[in-house]
Design a protein around this motif. Structure first.
Motif, mmCIF file in Angstrom:
data_model
loop_
_atom_site.group_PDB
_atom_site.id
_atom_site.type_symbol
_atom_site.label_atom_id
_atom_site.label_comp_id
_atom_site.label_asym_id
_atom_site.label_seq_id
_atom_site.Cartn_x
_atom_site.Cartn_y
_atom_site.Cartn_z
ATOM 1 N N GLY A 103 -11.089 -3.608 47.551
ATOM 2 C CA GLY A 103 -9.736 -4.085 46.972
ATOM 3 C C GLY A 103 -9.836 -4.315 45.330
ATOM 4 N N ALA A 104 -9.494 -3.205 44.890
ATOM 5 C CA ALA A 104 -9.375 -3.569 43.219
ATOM 6 C C ALA A 104 -8.398 -4.408 42.812
ATOM 7 C CB ALA A 104 -9.136 -2.094 42.549
ATOM 8 N N GLY A 159 -8.876 -4.971 39.168
ATOM 9 C CA GLY A 159 -8.083 -3.858 38.879
ATOM 10 C C GLY A 159 -8.769 -2.888 38.655
ATOM 11 N N GLU A 160 -8.092 -1.894 37.652
ATOM 12 C CA GLU A 160 -8.400 -0.522 37.553
ATOM 13 C C GLU A 160 -9.933 -0.314 37.501
ATOM 14 O OE1 GLU A 160 -7.243 3.343 34.789
ATOM 15 O OE2 GLU A 160 -5.704 1.592 35.078
ATOM 16 N N SER A 161 -10.649 -1.287 36.856
ATOM 17 C CA SER A 161 -11.898 -0.875 36.461
ATOM 18 C C SER A 161 -12.734 -0.832 37.595
ATOM 19 C CB SER A 161 -12.471 -2.141 35.575
ATOM 20 O OG SER A 161 -12.444 -3.154 36.113
ATOM 21 N N LEU A 174 -11.823 0.696 40.498
ATOM 22 C CA LEU A 174 -11.856 2.006 40.921
ATOM 23 C C LEU A 174 -13.222 2.752 40.807
ATOM 24 C CD1 LEU A 174 -7.895 2.516 40.503
ATOM 25 C CD2 LEU A 174 -9.337 1.763 42.632
ATOM 26 N N ASN A 175 -13.645 2.556 39.350
ATOM 27 C CA ASN A 175 -14.557 3.279 39.017
ATOM 28 C C ASN A 175 -15.664 2.851 39.949
ATOM 29 O OD1 ASN A 175 -13.715 4.954 36.826
ATOM 30 N ND2 ASN A 175 -13.287 3.050 35.888
ATOM 31 N N LEU A 176 -16.173 1.716 40.293
ATOM 32 C CA LEU A 176 -17.134 1.039 41.111
ATOM 33 C C LEU A 176 -16.946 1.814 42.492
ATOM 34 C CD1 LEU A 176 -16.960 -2.651 40.167
ATOM 35 C CD2 LEU A 176 -18.507 -0.709 39.081
ATOM 36 N N LEU A 177 -15.669 1.680 43.061
ATOM 37 C CA LEU A 177 -15.633 2.442 44.207
ATOM 38 C C LEU A 177 -16.049 3.930 44.221
ATOM 39 C CD1 LEU A 177 -12.310 0.847 45.425
ATOM 40 C CD2 LEU A 177 -14.483 0.311 46.275
ATOM 41 N N ALA A 178 -15.538 4.576 43.249
ATOM 42 C CA ALA A 178 -15.930 5.967 42.869
ATOM 43 C C ALA A 178 -17.383 5.881 43.106
ATOM 44 C CB ALA A 178 -15.415 6.914 41.844
ATOM 45 N N VAL A 206 -4.605 5.060 41.677
ATOM 46 C CA VAL A 206 -5.133 4.536 43.088
ATOM 47 C C VAL A 206 -5.402 5.897 44.000
ATOM 48 C CG1 VAL A 206 -4.699 3.389 45.283
ATOM 49 C CG2 VAL A 206 -4.358 2.196 43.070
ATOM 50 N N ALA A 207 -4.427 6.679 44.027
ATOM 51 C CA ALA A 207 -4.268 8.086 44.535
ATOM 52 C C ALA A 207 -5.766 8.817 44.023
ATOM 53 C CB ALA A 207 -3.079 8.724 44.615
ATOM 54 N N GLU A 208 -5.886 8.992 42.885
ATOM 55 C CA GLU A 208 -6.575 9.672 42.309
ATOM 56 C C GLU A 208 -8.118 9.385 42.606
ATOM 57 O OE1 GLU A 208 -8.854 10.274 37.840
ATOM 58 O OE2 GLU A 208 -6.791 9.296 38.042
ATOM 59 N N PHE A 209 -8.646 8.075 43.126
ATOM 60 C CA PHE A 209 -9.766 7.382 43.577
ATOM 61 C C PHE A 209 -9.868 7.287 45.058
ATOM 62 C CE2 PHE A 209 -9.822 6.189 39.144
ATOM 63 C CZ PHE A 209 -11.116 6.264 38.769
#
Length: 227
Positions: free
Chosen positions: A10-11, A25-27, A29-33, A56-59
């Protein structure tokens, strides 16, 4: 290595208390990628509000709609208008009909790829478990819908010692997938530590579930999401 196929992280973290950890938050999402690139696991992450949908859909490989947003109909319409699969968690006080109608909002907007996630409902007894995990929903849903079913025994019980039994029962009852919370040091987890298994206990559980799955002819079919 134990057999998980997705990583749920969960970001953005909806919490009952405004003072609790809310995610990075958004940062994040890069960790999930980065985790996906390193492991090959698919990524499931929660969408909380419409403005974050595009990023969110991008990642994400799968977009999660949490229990608190299950009847946020405008949000459901928006995720229905995009093509990523949607994991729809059951609301804490939602009937099965409420839940299925929420799924219909997504599908009516054009997205047929909905996964139903039972994560426990709020009942009168909260002394021993965080929620009441409704495993009877599995055979009921089988008669009402073609949609795949995920069970979240971690939120469903709120206590790590109950997770293995409920995970194995879910496989026996016919669940298509499981979401299981794991943390290397649950006592230091910023969120949901009491319901998180250690990686070692998760490894053992995957072996235990394989025994149940083979006995009922459902292994290795069910997918597991590491949360």
């Amino acid at each position: 290595a134990a057999g998980a196929q997705f990583l749920r992280g969960g970001a953005y973290k909806p919490r009952t208390s405004p003072y609790a950890f809310q995610g990075h938050g958004e940062s994040a999402l890069n960790l999930l990628a980065a985790a996906r690139e390193a492991t090959g696991l698919g990524i499931i992450t929660e969408l909380m509000d419409s403005p974050e949908l595009d990023v969110v859909a991008e990642f994400a490989d799968v977009i999660q709609i949490g229990a608190r947003n299950m009847q946020n109909f405008s949000l459901l319409k928006k995720v229905g208008a995009q093509e990523k699969p949607v994991l729809l968690k059951r609301g804490m006080a939602a009937t099965i009909e409420d839940w299925l109608m929420a799924a219909e909002y997504i599908m009516a907007a054009g997205n047929p790829n909905v996964i139903l996630c039972e994560r426990g409902i709020r009942t009168f007894d909260r002394q021993y478990a965080r929620n009441t995990l409704d495993l009877s929903a599995i055979p009921v849903l089988r008669t009402l819908t073609h949609l795949p079913i995920m069970i979240d025994p971690s939120h469903g019980t709120g206590k790590s010692e109950y997770v293995p039994a409920m995970a194995m029962a879910s496989i026996a009852a016919g669940a298509d997938s499981l979401m299981i919370e794991v943390h290397p040091n649950p006592k230091k987890a910023l969120s949901d530590g009491p319901q998180s298994l250690t990686p070692e206990r998760f490894d053992r559980l995957m072996l235990e579930m394989s025994v149940i799955g083979k006995a009922v002819g459902r292994w290795p079919e069910p997918a597991v999401a590491l949360a």
